[in-house]
Design an enzyme around this catalytic site. Structure first.
Site, short mmCIF file in Angstrom:
data_model
loop_
_atom_site.label_atom_id
_atom_site.label_comp_id
_atom_site.label_asym_id
_atom_site.label_seq_id
_atom_site.Cartn_x
_atom_site.Cartn_y
_atom_site.Cartn_z
N GLU A 267 0.87 -1.27 -0.10
CA GLU A 267 0.09 -0.01 -0.04
C GLU A 267 0.82 1.22 0.03
O GLU A 267 2.00 1.33 0.34
CB GLU A 267 -0.83 -0.22 1.26
N CYS B 231 4.19 8.64 -0.24
CA CYS B 231 4.88 7.43 0.68
C CYS B 231 4.77 6.06 0.19
O CYS B 231 3.77 5.74 -0.39
CB CYS B 231 3.73 7.48 2.08
N CYS C 251 6.92 -6.41 7.23
CA CYS C 251 8.33 -5.90 7.60
C CYS C 251 8.36 -6.88 8.86
O CYS C 251 7.82 -7.39 9.37
CB CYS C 251 8.02 -4.36 8.33
N CYS D 200 7.64 -3.60 15.36
CA CYS D 200 7.45 -2.64 16.55
C CYS D 200 6.05 -2.67 16.75
O CYS D 200 5.08 -3.37 16.23
CB CYS D 200 7.57 -1.21 15.79
N CYS E 276 2.81 -1.14 15.31
CA CYS E 276 2.85 -1.03 13.82
C CYS E 276 1.91 -1.94 13.25
O CYS E 276 2.09 -3.33 13.40
CB CYS E 276 4.26 -0.85 13.22
N CYS F 186 0.02 3.21 8.88
CA CYS F 186 0.92 2.23 8.12
C CYS F 186 0.35 0.84 7.96
O CYS F 186 -0.10 0.25 9.28
CB CYS F 186 2.25 1.88 9.10
N1 SAH Z 1 10.47 0.99 9.03
C1 SAH Z 1 10.53 2.41 8.93
C2 SAH Z 1 9.43 3.15 8.18
C3 SAH Z 1 8.05 2.79 8.23
S1 SAH Z 1 7.25 3.32 9.27
C4 SAH Z 1 10.63 3.24 10.26
O1 SAH Z 1 10.46 2.22 11.26
O2 SAH Z 1 10.72 4.38 10.36
C5 SAH Z 1 6.83 5.03 9.36
C6 SAH Z 1 6.62 5.70 10.62
O3 SAH Z 1 5.22 5.50 11.16
C7 SAH Z 1 7.78 5.13 11.57
O4 SAH Z 1 8.14 6.48 12.35
C8 SAH Z 1 6.73 4.31 12.43
O5 SAH Z 1 7.09 4.21 13.76
C9 SAH Z 1 5.58 5.18 12.48
N2 SAH Z 1 4.26 4.18 12.86
C10 SAH Z 1 3.96 3.06 12.72
N3 SAH Z 1 2.64 2.60 13.13
C11 SAH Z 1 2.36 3.83 13.79
C12 SAH Z 1 1.05 4.13 14.51
N4 SAH Z 1 0.24 3.29 14.70
N5 SAH Z 1 0.97 5.26 14.82
C13 SAH Z 1 1.81 6.42 14.77
N6 SAH Z 1 3.08 5.98 14.02
C14 SAH Z 1 3.38 4.78 13.41
#
Ligand code: SAH
Length: 355
Positions: free
Chosen positions: A95, A108, A115, A119, A122, A342
């Site tokens: 996406e 984006c 992934c 985290c 996420c 995301c």
């Molecule tokens: N893997 C990379 C890029 C993808 S995520 C990274 O970790 O940076 C892009 C951004 O969105 C990252 O800062 C991630 O931590 C954040 N993110 C992911 N899920 C989220 C959520 N539920 N709420 C807010 N930010 C989120």
């Protein structure tokens, strides 16, 4: 890249490689310039009408432009943000999202299917990483979207800025991401300035040093989300591999090498990382570093038991950073009505399709 059916993905080739490929088909080098111009427009091989039919057939036998097709697009009624679901050549779904800013449209892009960073907040990581995307597939997202918006909005519509913030960890797919950055920046290619590109990473330290040495001064965004190792470990497994200090040291190196400030992403998670003491600790950690903090109220994800804090806490956190002279802003939440966060759209699509 050579696919399982032995075909070459043209969008992933540099102009030199494209020329070699065209020569290998027994054609003259100048054809590669024509093909390259078509690729830039997002055309498929059968649309390359200034090539003879027999050349198009020869090309189609040995190659394809890129394997990214927009399957679905949804526009936010709130702010015009547009989400896309793309189907890849092997049937995988990824996406992306286009955000409309006064300084131009930003896309984006995803760098992996899923992934593996894990985290806790996420949605992209819930089922792990299926595979890396190729450089041509990362570029293909841009080509497909440019084409899509030009059809709907006219020739002048196009993407100005790119953020590598979709699904996947860019530095976990290092070689293809670097190749993508060179391709998208190439003057004879999309010619997008590296200053208009942000790469977001959870901070794989050795790769941060490599990136700094590539001489590709993109804006580096670090997903920090915590002022110390103990809190970061609660949210991000990568914190078990690298300490906050190690990440910050690598950032300093990046700033020295590129002359660019670093952005820290900080998602506020209720009850975990948003106290005033956390803001104070973060401020002391970042003191003296050429940086900016993007504060993001956590986007709740259905499958996760975490949520964002109330308005008062968000404002107090930002204020606390500012008082301590750390430049900080709240990231605008966009596309709230269309599952902006995301991995959410892909997940609901896969559930719906039961795959
Ligand atoms: N893997 C990379 C890029 C993808 S995520 C990274 O970790 O940076 C892009 C951004 O969105 C990252 O800062 C991630 O931590 C954040 N993110 C992911 N899920 C989220 C959520 N539920 N709420 C807010 N930010 C989120």
């Amino acid at each position: 890249m050579i696919d399982t059916d032995g075909k070459i993905e043209l969008a992933g080739l540099t102009s030199e490689e494209l020329k070699e490929f065209v020569l290998s088909l027994g054609e003259s080098a100048f054809r590669s310039k024509q093909i390259s111009a078509w690729i830039k427009q997002g055309a498929q091989i059968d649309e390359m009408t200034n090539l003879s039919k027999s050349l198009r057939e020869k090309l189609a036998k040995a190659s394809y432009v890129h394997g990214v097709e927009i399957t679905r697009s949804i526009v936010s009624k709130l702010d015009g943000t547009e989400k896309y679901l793309y189907t890849l050549r092997d049937g995988n779904i990824i996406e992306g999202v286009r955000m409309r800013y006064h300084y131009g449209d930003t896309l984006c892009v995803s760098t992996q299917v899923g992934c593996r960073m894990g985290c806790r907040f996420c949605a992209s990581t819930l089922e792990g990483c299926v595979r890396n995307l190729t450089a041509g597939e990362i570029l293909g997202q841009l080509l497909a979207v440019n084409r899509h918006i030009q059809k709907l909005e006219g020739e002048s519509a196009h993407i100005h800025n790119i953020v590598l913030m979709g699904s996947g960890e860019p530095l976990d797919n290092y070689d293809e991401v670097i190749r993508f950055l060179r391709l998208v920046n190439a003057p004879e290619g999309m010619n997008i300035s590296l200053r208009n590109i942000s790469l977001s990473t959870c901070g794989i330290v050795p790769k941060l040093y490599s990136l700094a040495d590539e001489q590709l001064p993109v804006t580096l965004s670090i997903s920090m989300h915590a002022p110390n190792d103990a809190i970061r470990k609660q949210l991000m497994p990568i914190a078990n591999a690298y300490t906050v200090d190690e990440v910050l040291k690598a950032c300093r190196y990046y700033i020295d090498k590129t002359g660019r400030r670093v952005i820290f992403e900080y998602a506020l998670v209720k009850g975990v990382n948003c106290s005033e003491a956390d803001a104070d600790e973060l401020s002391s950690r970042l003191r003296g570093l050429q940086c900016h903090v993007n504060v993001i109220p956590l986007n709740s994800v259905q499958e996760r038991d975490l949520s964002g804090p109330d308005e008062e806490t968000i404002k107090a956190f930002i204020k606390r950073l500012e008082i301590r002279h750390i430049s900080a802003t709240r990231r605008r939440e966009m596309g709230d009505d269309i599952q902006g966060a995301c991995g959410q759209l892909r997940r609901s699509y896969l559930k719906e399709a039961d795959v």
